[in-house]
Scaffold this active site. Structure first.
Site, PDB file in Angstrom:
ATOM      1  N   ASP A 101      47.859  36.841  28.906  1.00 56.41           N
ATOM      2  CA  ASP A 101      47.962  35.383  27.812  1.00 56.41           C
ATOM      3  C   ASP A 101      49.499  35.738  26.943  1.00 56.41           C
ATOM      4  O   ASP A 101      49.771  36.571  27.363  1.00 56.41           O
ATOM      5  CB  ASP A 101      46.648  35.908  27.168  1.00 56.41           C
ATOM      6  CG  ASP A 101      45.604  35.937  27.750  1.00 56.41           C
ATOM      7  OD1 ASP A 101      45.234  35.084  28.667  1.00 56.41           O
ATOM      8  OD2 ASP A 101      44.095  36.568  27.005  1.00 56.41           O
TER       9      ASP A 101
HETATM   10  N1  URA Z   1      42.701  38.820  31.412  1.00 56.10           N
HETATM   11  C1  URA Z   1      43.118  39.009  29.532  1.00 56.10           C
HETATM   12  O1  URA Z   1      42.234  38.242  29.298  1.00 56.10           O
HETATM   13  N2  URA Z   1      43.892  38.020  29.756  1.00 56.10           N
HETATM   14  C2  URA Z   1      45.431  38.049  30.422  1.00 56.10           C
HETATM   15  O2  URA Z   1      46.368  38.832  29.843  1.00 56.10           O
HETATM   16  C3  URA Z   1      44.732  38.398  31.633  1.00 56.10           C
HETATM   17  C4  URA Z   1      43.950  39.475  32.234  1.00 56.10           C
END
Ligand code: URA
Length: 238
Positions: A101
């Site tokens: 993310d």
């Molecule tokens: N899980 C998440 O919630 N975000 C990420 O960036 C990676 C795994």
């Protein structure tokens, strides 16, 4: 010898499926001859053209990036935000293997080698991803068990292989949790905690298989060693 559509995908022409469409629609030539059959196999020496443009062999590159916050895991962004590819100095068409993310930090692999990416992503290869999550609330024992038994998300039920409560702060009402998963659904860690009523305040990916952040600071990257690439290729079944 490998299938024409596979070689086209490896060289970054298009996905395998799209490459098949290019072949059957007569837009692909091998050694000057139009080839429309999907079974055609080619070697490194064969000259491939799409719409009369030569498809060149690109040297493979492999990177491990310590992804910082505030950049997106894709090759381009319509809102002109910084992408993970912008952080790497290369003229090759590299792409991130999976996604972190915008606000997640940590291990992110990038390459222009589609086969390598498939090995890392393929669920059969059970490559572990280890995350450190700072969450709001004190993680209960029963919720640790629930994370390991399974959390029903929209697409499927997912499990954590391991969950460790590393620290908690009663005053601030936060916990630091190390969670190991194998799948890579979108926002998986945040959604797993959210299903139990915890929100994730910070998330860092500490490890993907054999790859850790050792020796790197945020925004820094390194090339994988030939040995590391070879280890990943050894997971391939065929
Ligand atoms: N899980 C998440 O919630 N975000 C990420 O960036 C990676 C795994």
């Amino acid at each position: 010898m490998e299938r024409l559509q596979k070689v086209m995908a490896q060289r970054g022409v298009a996905s395998r499926r799209k490459s098949e469409e290019l072949i059957t629609s007569g837009r692909v030539k091998v050694n000057g001859e139009v080839v429309k059959e999907l079974g055609t196999k080619v070697s490194d020496k064969d000259i491939i053209e799409v719409d009369n443009v030569l498809v060149e062999k690109e040297d493979k590159e492999y990177y491990l990036l310590y992804k910082p916050r505030g950049c997106i895991s894709s090759t381009k962004d319509d809102k002109n935000r910084i992408t993970v590819v912008d952080l790497i100095n290369t003229n090759k068409r590299i792409f991130p293997i999976g996604r972190l993310d915008y606000d997640t930090t940590g291990v992110l692999l990038l390459t222009n080698d589609g086969d390598f990416a498939n090995i890392i992503m393929h669920p059969n290869n059970k490559i572990e991803k280890v995350y450190l999550a700072k969450i709001e609330g004190i993680l209960k024992k029963e919720d640790i068990n629930q994370l390991k038994e399974g959390i029903a998300l929209e697409e499927k039920t997912v499990k954590a292989n391991k969950v460790k409560l590393k620290k908690y702060d009663l005053e601030k009402n936060t916990s630091l949790v190390e969670i190991t998963i194998q799948e890579g659904l979108n926002h998986q860690v945040k959604r797993m905690f959210s299903a139990l009523g915890y929100s994730v305040m910070k998330l860092t990916r500490k490890r993907v298989g054999i790859f850790t952040l050792e020796g790197l600071h945020s925004k820094e990257y390194r090339k994988l060693t030939p040995k590391e690439v070879q280890i990943i290729y050894s997971y391939k079944e065929d």
